[in-house]
Design an enzyme around this catalytic site. Structure first.
Site, PDB file in Angstrom:
ATOM      1  N   ASP A  23       0.963  -1.207  -0.159  1.00 15.61           N
ATOM      2  CA  ASP A  23       0.259  -0.075  -0.061  1.00 15.61           C
ATOM      3  C   ASP A  23       0.904   1.378   0.011  1.00 15.61           C
ATOM      4  O   ASP A  23       2.001   1.413   0.405  1.00 15.61           O
ATOM      5  CB  ASP A  23      -1.141   0.139   1.084  1.00 15.61           C
ATOM      6  CG  ASP A  23      -2.093   0.785   1.169  1.00 15.61           C
ATOM      7  OD1 ASP A  23      -2.451   1.620  -0.218  1.00 15.61           O
ATOM      8  OD2 ASP A  23      -2.746   1.035   2.226  1.00 15.61           O
ATOM      9  N   HIS A  40       2.685   3.324  -9.037  1.00 18.37           N
ATOM     10  CA  HIS A  40       2.272   1.769  -9.247  1.00 18.37           C
ATOM     11  C   HIS A  40       3.693   1.184 -10.050  1.00 18.37           C
ATOM     12  O   HIS A  40       3.966  -0.009  -9.780  1.00 18.37           O
ATOM     13  CB  HIS A  40       1.251   1.527 -10.077  1.00 18.37           C
ATOM     14  CG  HIS A  40      -0.132   2.173  -9.456  1.00 18.37           C
ATOM     15  ND1 HIS A  40      -0.531   1.829  -7.913  1.00 18.37           N
ATOM     16  CD2 HIS A  40      -1.397   2.861  -9.731  1.00 18.37           C
ATOM     17  CE1 HIS A  40      -1.474   2.197  -7.684  1.00 18.37           C
ATOM     18  NE2 HIS A  40      -2.172   2.972  -8.788  1.00 18.37           N
ATOM     19  N   LEU A 134      10.846 -20.388  -4.464  1.00 21.08           N
ATOM     20  CA  LEU A 134       9.928 -19.801  -3.675  1.00 21.08           C
ATOM     21  C   LEU A 134       8.467 -19.944  -4.403  1.00 21.08           C
ATOM     22  O   LEU A 134       8.612 -19.914  -5.898  1.00 21.08           O
ATOM     23  CB  LEU A 134      10.221 -18.158  -3.756  1.00 21.08           C
ATOM     24  CG  LEU A 134       9.213 -17.264  -3.302  1.00 21.08           C
ATOM     25  CD1 LEU A 134       9.198 -17.427  -1.696  1.00 21.08           C
ATOM     26  CD2 LEU A 134       9.592 -15.878  -3.628  1.00 21.08           C
TER      27      LEU A 134
END
Ligand code: IPE
Ligand code: IPE
Ligand code: MG
Length: 253
Positions: A23, A40, A134
């Site tokens: 955020d 962004h 991962l």
């Protein structure tokens, strides 16, 4: 979902599964007098850094909240730019993810995305499916309530088919149909930008996660910021309902 309550978990320093509410992109950009989309874009660099650092530290799964089921309420232009960014990132990064042993999956309701984007998601998942490192999970058009509802729908359908009865519908059965049922439950939830709310993220899965909030805006989140979150996590005593004394007994045994 795997059982996280073993005592070995209380001794672990590195969380097995980290989830992040990324955020603050908009505020980061605003402070620099830039358009929100610049935030962004800068956020994608933070994603890359975070993925690499988690892989290096031996984290098993990293789940990133990229777009919530409520984010459709944003201006159409911003939503469109976010979709474009998503598409570009998938196209550009998938090969490198595979080279680094990362397995990618997307969770959320895909039905609202364009066919092109859905195809790109499918391809990226298929391309990295055999990776052994991962597990990178991108939550896109994801909502915790949607997740619980879709699990309930699947289970209801089994009841309809006569494969289960109503009394078979236990927590475990529902858990098996939630997103990421095959991964360990999230150990650590991180939210950047100073907000301290869950915003309909992993409502079911985070029942026993440790929560870490930082004022750092997502585009500024770097390796040192992740290390700080892990240091905090390492100091937590995870009790899973037991007393602190009980845990000491297990540890000294
Ligand atoms: C998070 O940053 C990214 C998404 C929700 C897609 P925001 O866009 O929410 O940034 P702020 O909260 O407005 O600063
Ligand atoms: C949550 O952030 C969703 C993502 C990070 C993708 P928001 O910025 O949309 O959350 P609210 O609306 O402030 O709670
Ligand atoms: Mg926000």
């Amino acid at each position: 979902m795997a059982d996280n309550t073993q005592s070995s978990q209380t001794e672990r320093r590195v969380p097995r599964h980290v989830v992040i509410i990324m955020d603050g992109n908009g505020r980061w950009a605003k402070k620099r007098l830039m358009p929100r989309v610049a935030g962004h874009r800068a956020g994608v660099d933070s994603v890359r850094r975070t993925v690499q650092h988690c892989a290096k530290l031996g984290v098993e799964a990293l789940t990133l909240f990229a777009f919530s089921s409520e984010n459709w309420r944003r201006p159409e232009k911003e939503v469109g730019l976010l979709m474009e960014l998503f598409m570009t990132a998938l196209k550009k990064e998938t090969r490198k993810l595979k080279e680094n042993g990362v397995r990618l999956r997307v969770i959320g309701d895909r039905s609202r995305f364009s066919e092109k984007l859905r195809k790109q998601m499918d391809e990226a998942e298929a391309y990295t499916a055999d990776s052994q490192g991962l597990n990178l999970v991108i939550a896109a058009n994801y909502g915790g309530r949607w997740d619980i509802a879709q699990a309930a729908q699947q289970v209801a359908s089994l009841v309809e088919q006569g494969k289960l009865t109503a009394s078979d519908v236990t927590e475990d059965v529902l858990a098996q149909h939630m997103c990421m049922a095959d991964l360990p439950e999230p150990d650590l939830l991180i939210r950047t930008s100073g907000e301290q709310r869950i915003s309909n993220f992993l409502l079911w899965q985070c029942a026993y996660s440790e929560f870490y909030f930082t004022d750092t805006m997502w585009p500024d989140f770097d390796e040192a910021a992740l290390d700080a979150a892990f240091e905090y996590y390492a100091t937590r005593e995870r009790r899973f309902g037991r007393t602190g004394e009980q845990l000491e007994q297990v540890q000294s045994a």
